[in-house]
Structures are given as structure tokens and as C-alpha cells.
Design an enzyme around this catalytic site. Structure first.
Site, PDB file in Angstrom:
ATOM      1  N   GLU A  11      -2.832  -6.343   6.372  1.00 15.97           N
ATOM      2  CA  GLU A  11      -2.486  -6.272   4.723  1.00 15.97           C
ATOM      3  C   GLU A  11      -3.178  -4.449   4.090  1.00 15.97           C
ATOM      4  OE1 GLU A  11      -2.716  -8.666   0.470  1.00 15.97           O
ATOM      5  OE2 GLU A  11      -4.552  -8.731   2.009  1.00 15.97           O
TER       6      GLU A  11
ATOM      7  N   LYS B 270       4.447 -11.968   1.067  1.00 21.29           N
ATOM      8  CA  LYS B 270       3.833 -13.138   1.065  1.00 21.29           C
ATOM      9  C   LYS B 270       3.555 -14.249  -0.086  1.00 21.29           C
ATOM     10  CE  LYS B 270      -1.554 -12.432  -0.731  1.00 21.29           C
ATOM     11  NZ  LYS B 270      -1.885 -11.802  -1.289  1.00 21.29           N
TER      12      LYS B 270
ATOM     13  N   CYS C 285      -2.950 -13.368   3.448  1.00 22.75           N
ATOM     14  CA  CYS C 285      -5.066 -13.132   3.296  1.00 22.75           C
ATOM     15  C   CYS C 285      -4.413 -14.970   2.470  1.00 22.75           C
ATOM     16  CB  CYS C 285      -4.834 -11.704   2.617  1.00 22.75           C
ATOM     17  SG  CYS C 285      -6.272 -11.743   1.854  1.00 22.75           S
TER      18      CYS C 285
END
Length: 266
Positions: free
Chosen positions: A40, A107, A143
Site C-alpha cells: 500500500e 480500499k 491493509c
């Protein structure tokens, strides 16, 4: 399926970050990997001026990464950003294919935890993403998503045998243990391989990092569908090549049919 784990650190210098990416892509291709995963925020590190990076480098970044995928004949999954309509950015995993096409995952779960407020800067995504690499279906997470098992179950239901999770994990007490536990648990939850690929630890690499932002701890790992760590990295920058035995996915689905046994959506 042979994949490359490119555990690197990046900072606010997009051009230098791209040079580092190019070197790791070339090495990955030479090794015979068909997919290379970067962390990321590879384009520019968290804690930097994300909007400015998008304005000044967004188009050239995408063109350069697309060129690398085509030149070296390898699929690249890489953390990047683009401007959102409301003045924020979208935190993306760009997926660049050797044929010149591109896909992306935005995300979904934003890091509003441990004193951070990612949603102040980032517009959340809404759609789970599964792509195909050499006939293998690959799901994508980023993440903080790794704390949400239903996303990984949905990716598996959509056919994902491998789920990649580019990450820039925050340091702190117990965070390495949480990271390792979560990666292995999500593999068990989804009957899939989980490739949890993070930024290296800037305290080890010497890369300048924003003290208040999650900028990496290293310790990337690949978990097989039974929760076994196939490989675990240290804190430093490194490139590791892993051969995934995809027969383990079918074996896990037969032995521990988690999704088949699920009731009422749980």
C-alpha cells in the site's frame, strides 16, 4: 503459481519510488514470477501530501507502471492514489496486466483506529474486486481490510484462490503479532492463500517516514489455506519469490468447508 513479494519502503519522492519499483519488477520477472505484489502507498508514503502527488504524478505514474507490466510480461499489484471528487483521495491497489490493461480496487475499510482518521483524507471504496492472473482468480484487499473476515469470505465466494493485501501497517505494541494472526486467520476464513505484503520498517531501512502515520513494520507473509505461514519476511527491504500450491485450496475447501457450512450469512 509463482509470485514475488516486493517488501519496500517509499517516501514522498514519487519519481524515486518508481525507480525502485522498476528494479523490483525486473528482478521479479527474471525470477519467473507471474505476479509481483507491492505495498500500500507505494506511489507516495502515507503521511505525505497525497492530493499533490495525485495532481502532479497521477497520469505519469500509471503510464510508467503499465509500461513496466508490458515490458517485463508480469502482472503488478501496487499501492497508489487518485483524486476523489470531494477533495480527498482514493486509496487504490492498481492491478496492471502485461497486455496493457488495468484494473483497480479501492480500499473499503478505512483506518479510523489507533488514533488515526484515514477517512479525513480518503474516500472509501464500495466494491470487492477479483481479477484473473494466468487463469487464477486473485482477490484484492488493502491493509485495514484484513481485520474484516466477511470481505475475505466474499472474495472467496467470488472464486478467489489467492487474496493479496498490500499494506502499510502501523507500528506499536502488539501490532506485529496482530498482523501475523490476522493474515493467517483470513486464510483460514476464506479457504485461500493470503499474501499479506507490507511496507518495510523505516526504522531499519533509514527511509524518512512520517512519525504520525502507519508507515510499515515489515514482516510480510504468505499464509496457505490451512493457516500455515509459507514464508515470513523480516523488517528490511527484500524481494522473495514463492511458489503457491493451488491444490491446497481445493483440499482446504473439502477438509474445512467454512463457506459451505456457513448459515444465515455468518
Amino acid at each position: 503459481m509463482k509470485i514475488a513479494l516486493a517488501q519496500i519502503n517509499t517516501d514522498d519522492n514519487v519519481e524515486q519510488n518508481l525507480e525502485k519499483v522498476a528494479g523490483f519488477v525486473e528482478r521479479s520477472s527474471i525470477s519467473g514470477a507471474r505476479l509481483v505484489v507491492f505495498p500500500e502507498a507505494t506511489m507516495t508514503a502515507l503521511g505525505t501530501n497525497l492530493v499533490s502527488a495525485c495532481k502532479n504524478y497521477g497520469s505519469s505514474w500509471r503510464a510508467s507502471v503499465a509500461s513496466l507490466a508490458k515490458q517485463f510480461g508480469i502482472t503488478i499489484v501496487i499501492g497508489e492514489f487518485e483524486e476523489a471528487a470531494d477533495g480527498r483521495v482514493r486509496n487504490l491497489a492498481g492491478i496492471y496486466f502485461p497486455d496493457g490493461t488495468r484494473s483497480e480496487y479501492a480500499k473499503i475499510h478505512l483506518f479510523d483506529a489507533f488514533g488515526n482518521k484515514e477517512s479525513d483524507e480518503v474516500e472509501p471504496g464500495t466494491t470487492p474486486t477479483v481479477v484473473e492472473v494466468d487463469g487464477v482468480k486473485v482477490g484484492v484487499a488493502i491493509c485495514y481490510d484484513i481485520r474484516f473476515p466477511k470481505l475475505f469470505a466474499e472474495l472467496s465466494r467470488s472464486g478467489a484462490e489467492v487474496i493479496v493485501a498490500p499494506t502499510s501497517w502501523g507500528a506499536g505494541p502488539g501490532k506485529i503479532e496482530q498482523w501475523e494472526t490476522l493474515a493467517r486467520s483470513r486464510a483460514l476464513d476464506s479457504n485461500s492463500f493470503v499474501v499479506a505484503l507490507g511496507q518495510a520498517d523505516p526504522a531499519v531501512t533509514g527511509v524518512k517516514a512520517a512519525a504520525s502515520s502507519p508507515t510499515g513494520i515489515g514482516h510480510s507473509l504468505v499464509s496457505d489455506p490451512f493457516g500455515h505461514a509459507v514464508i515470513e519476511l523480516g523488517k528490511e527491504e527484500s524481494l522473495e519469490i514463492v511458489e503457491l500450491d493451488l491444490e491446497l485450496v481445493q483440499r482446504a475447501q473439502q477438509t474445512i468447508p467454512i463457506l459451505e457450512n456457513a448459515r444465515l450469512g455468518y
